[in-house]
Design an enzyme around this catalytic site. Structure first.
Site, PDB file in Angstrom:
ATOM      1  N   HIS A  55      -2.182  -5.200  -0.611  1.00 14.43           N
ATOM      2  CA  HIS A  55      -1.863  -3.983  -1.359  1.00 14.43           C
ATOM      3  C   HIS A  55      -1.224  -4.297  -2.710  1.00 14.43           C
ATOM      4  O   HIS A  55      -1.496  -3.623  -3.702  1.00 14.43           O
ATOM      5  CB  HIS A  55      -0.921  -3.103  -0.535  1.00 14.43           C
ATOM      6  N   HIS A 104      -2.172   6.387  -0.471  1.00 17.23           N
ATOM      7  CA  HIS A 104      -1.141   6.289   0.567  1.00 17.23           C
ATOM      8  C   HIS A 104      -1.802   6.593   1.903  1.00 17.23           C
ATOM      9  O   HIS A 104      -1.369   7.464   2.659  1.00 17.23           O
ATOM     10  CB  HIS A 104       0.018   7.254   0.279  1.00 17.23           C
ATOM     11  N   SER A 550      -7.543   0.174  -2.229  1.00 18.74           N
ATOM     12  CA  SER A 550      -7.073   0.338  -0.853  1.00 18.74           C
ATOM     13  C   SER A 550      -8.128  -0.240   0.078  1.00 18.74           C
ATOM     14  O   SER A 550      -9.224   0.312   0.207  1.00 18.74           O
ATOM     15  CB  SER A 550      -6.836   1.823  -0.539  1.00 18.74           C
TER      16      SER A 550
END
Length: 749
Positions: A55, A104, A550
């Site tokens: 990440h 997220h 991501s």
């Protein structure tokens, strides 16, 4: 347990360490030992583990992301590009705009409310750290099947978290997406965008320079929530077969963030900082190492001075904590007193935790004992670089050969009518008002356009009406069929959405959501999508200013559809000339711009009617997209269009329904000669839009399209209270409204 100091680490090289438990590979741990010339301390190991996570380090993706710089189009608008907290573009009149989209995803599956809320909080702080006042947010979302029980768990919490945090900050939510597909079951995508405004001279960067300058940590106290948080959580696949590392999700406090925003903006106005960084993923490990790495010297930190919510936290936990609402500033000594005064005024805790040094090391101490002594670049910017193997999957040919054009089509006007109603009432095409009504779209009074318009639009200067428009788009179905083309279609749609409102597209931010990079098929999808996006940005003249990757969005061996989400920002000189979606006045002439071909691969029709995914996505013509954009912008600026709507998911009929329902006016539409009514209504050919033209402007509008070589076909007129496809069927707006608006409340209730 005794403190693991640098001296102790040097003297005890054979002490076993939990590098694997922290997500490091054996060769990565060996590399850390090589860099340091000894084993790392526990605190150093914690820092490297979070900063070298997928990440934070982009270790599997950065070899491909280089294309965004190598192929970047030349533009005078770009003021700050890739590498900072967010990109910055010049929008004229001395104003600069910064924007960025991030993910997220994994935290939002585990704890939907806080995962989504802290996603908003984190992206807002990225924008704040650039020196800008945040002015709006957006939320591209993907969930599993709409009728799946876990979607009913995740979706309401995510929406409440986004709305709760953003509403408390007083930031309008002006756009986004809500998409349902079984591939996102267990891996929802919660992407968040923020846009901020500043003057050119207000731009701030994340760097620590000037020996003797103080390092000030300010904002919330550091707690145990989010230890390892998104940095570890977003770097591993969910797997039901074995325990996963699932650290505590961060907990947000929007009221603390609101104080932090106003406090920081006042600090900026008084020119009190030499460098600034928000604390997000990897917390203090990230802020200290990145500031020092980007600066001209080293840094000395006294970690025991960090204000804590939990006095039992170890040094490692403090360094890994991702507690929210925190910032780190570099301040000249003679400005520290005033800095602290402003923080006290806003009831924001601020503490001098160290200073910039003239050395080359990041040194951290705990009660007088040195626990970190590292080259900061080795932590922040010189992590592993992987050239992951990638290969076109064996199943790709069969998927593309399974052409949607061979699916059974409606044989009668009655069947065509029924399939239109099924389409507009399907979860992906239905009204998302149940979601967007939970967001404040008009707080601050500068929102010009918001959902369900083609793009959100914000006025940034109340005297001149200068404004910016933003749209986010992505189609995982297209990208599964052809990753290169699918990524380009995402950009083209967002570009088209911005142009449809009258704004000139300037720049791009992206959030690239994919499965495990350890799967060669997924890595091929990623490589192709990034190549496609970079090529398309070059062709359209819209540089990538930053974004997010991501990975590991999969459960076990089942990956999500490759989902590059593309955000396009555009500028409009006068927001009063913007073009809305709604058909608002009877007698307006409806024109279809662009060419309609039989392109049904990955279409909404194939999904809704046949639960099918196969074939090829619509082809992309980037020069045509530019031409269409120029026509839409000119029509808006010169008063030739009362309404405009891009054509994308669901094709022409979906756009007609949305424009009719938005304005409360019907339409009489004629199928052009030689075109199959089914293809006319359901094709998803790119490079198209519908425009409602006042009769008084028809000649001027058609002359403009003809002079520029853009196909423009008059297909109907705004009229009555029904959608009438002449010679085929008619549907009253009341029936369309019921089909369009009842679906989501019915599924979620």
């Amino acid at each position: 347990m005794s403190l693991d100091t640098v001296k102790h680490a040097t003297e005890s090289p054979e002490v076993g360490q939990p590098w694997a438990e922290l997500g490091l590979k054996e060769d990565e741990y060996a590399r850390i030992r090589e860099i340091l010339g000894r084993r790392p301390t526990g605190a150093e190991l914690a820092m490297y583990s979070v900063m070298w996570s997928e990440h934070c380090s982009y270790k599997s993706s950065k070899v491909h992301l280089k294309q965004f710089g190598d192929k970047a189009p030349r533009t005078d608008a770009l003021l700050v590009g890739i590498g900072e907290n967010a990109g910055v573009v010049d929008v004229g009149q001395g104003y600069a705009v910064t924007f960025k989209v991030e993910s997220h995803n994994h935290p939002s599956y585990i704890e939907p409310y806080q995962g989504a809320a802290t996603g908003v909080g984190g992206i807002v702080r990225d924008i704040l750290a650039m020196g800008a006042r945040p002015v709006a947010v957006m939320d591209p979302l993907r969930f599993g099947a709409a009728d799946h029980p876990d979607t009913h768990r995740v979706l309401p919490g995510v929406v409440a978290g986004i709305g709760g945090y953003g509403n408390c900050l007083g930031l309008p939510n002006i756009g986004g997406e809500v998409v349902f597909d079984p591939c996102y079951q267990g891996n929802p995508l919660v992407n968040a965008l923020c846009v901020g405004v500043m003057k050119h001279e207000d731009i701030h960067l994340a760097k620590a320079s000037g020996a003797g300058n103080k390092v000030i940590l300010y904002g919330a106290r550091t707690g145990g929530d989010g230890i390892g948080g998104v940095s570890v959580l977003a770097s591993e696949t969910f797997d039901d077969a074995r325990p996963a590392k699932r650290p505590a999700v961060q907990v947000g406090d929007p009221f603390q963030e609101k104080l932090l925003i106003e406090c920081t903006l006042e600090i900026f106005r008084e020119n009190l900082v030499a460098g600034i960084q928000d604390l997000g993923g990897a917390g203090l490990s990230c802020a200290t190492s990145e500031l020092a790495s980007a600066g001209s010297g080293g840094m000395h930190i006294e970690l025991d001075t960090v204000p804590l919510r939990d006095s039992s936290l170890s040094p490692e936990e403090i360094l890994m904590s991702e507690s929210q609402e925190r910032m780190c500033a570099i301040v000249e000594p003679d400005k520290v007193e005033r800095f602290l005064e402003i923080c006290e005024k806003w009831d924001v805790i601020a503490t001098v935790i160290g200073e910039v040094t003239d050395g080359e090391r990041l040194e951290i101490f705990w009660h007088g004992e040195q626990i970190v002594d590292v080259p900061p670049r080795s932590v922040a910017h010189e992590g592993p670089t992987y050239h992951r193997p990638f290969a076109r999957p064996q199943w790709q040919d069969a998927l593309q050969a399974d052409d949607a054009a061979r699916l059974p089509r409606p044989a009668t006007p009655e069947q065509l009518r029924a399939q239109v109603l099924a389409l507009v009432g399907s979860p992906n095409q239905a009204s998302k008002a149940w979601v967007t009504d939970q967001y404040d779209r008009f707080v601050q009074g500068n929102t010009v356009l918001a959902q369900p318009e083609d793009s959100g639009m914000i006025r940034i200067d109340e005297d001149t009406n200068l404004g910016v428009a933003l749209a986010t788009d992505g189609n995982g179905r297209y990208t599964k069929l052809d990753p290169y083309t699918g990524a380009q279609l995402a950009l083209a749609e967002a570009y088209r959405n911005v142009a449809a409102t009258g704004a000139r597209p300037l720049a791009v931010s992206d959030c690239l959501n994919f499965g495990s990079p350890e799967d060669p098929a997924v890595m091929w999808q990623f490589a192709e999508a990034t190549r496609g996006l970079a090529d398309a940005c070059q062709a359209l003249g819209t540089p990538v200013t930053g974004g997010n990757v991501s990975l590991y969005n999969q459960t076990g061996t089942t990956a999500i559809h490759p989902t590059p989400v593309v955000a396009v920002l555009g500028v409009i000189d006068d927001v009063t000339r913007r073009t809305p979606v709604a058909f608002a006045t009877e007698g307006q002439l409806i024109y279809l711009l662009g060419e309609t071909r039989e392109e049904l691969g990955g279409s909404a029709w194939s999904q809704v009617v046949h639960d099918h995914l196969g074939g090829m996505p619509p082809r992309v013509d980037l020069e045509r997209e530019k031409l269409l954009g120029e026509v839409l912008i000119s029509a808006s600026r010169d008063g030739m269009a009362d309404a405009a709507h891009d054509l994308s998911d669901g094709g022409l009929v979906q756009a007609l329904v949305e424009s009719c329902l938005r304005g409360g006016k019907g339409a009489r539409v004629v199928v052009p000669d030689g075109l199959d009514p089914f293809v006319f209504l359901f094709s998803e050919s790119a490079g198209r839009a519908i425009v409602a033209v006042p009769r008084s402007e028809e000649v001027r509008f058609t002359d403009m399209c003809g002079a520029r070589g853009l196909p423009a076909t008059r297909i109907g007129v705004v009229d009555g209270e029904t959608l009438d496809i002449q010679g085929q069927f008619s549907i009253p707006l009341t029936e369309l409204k019921q089909a369009h608006e009842a679906t989501i409340p019915g599924l979620i209730a």
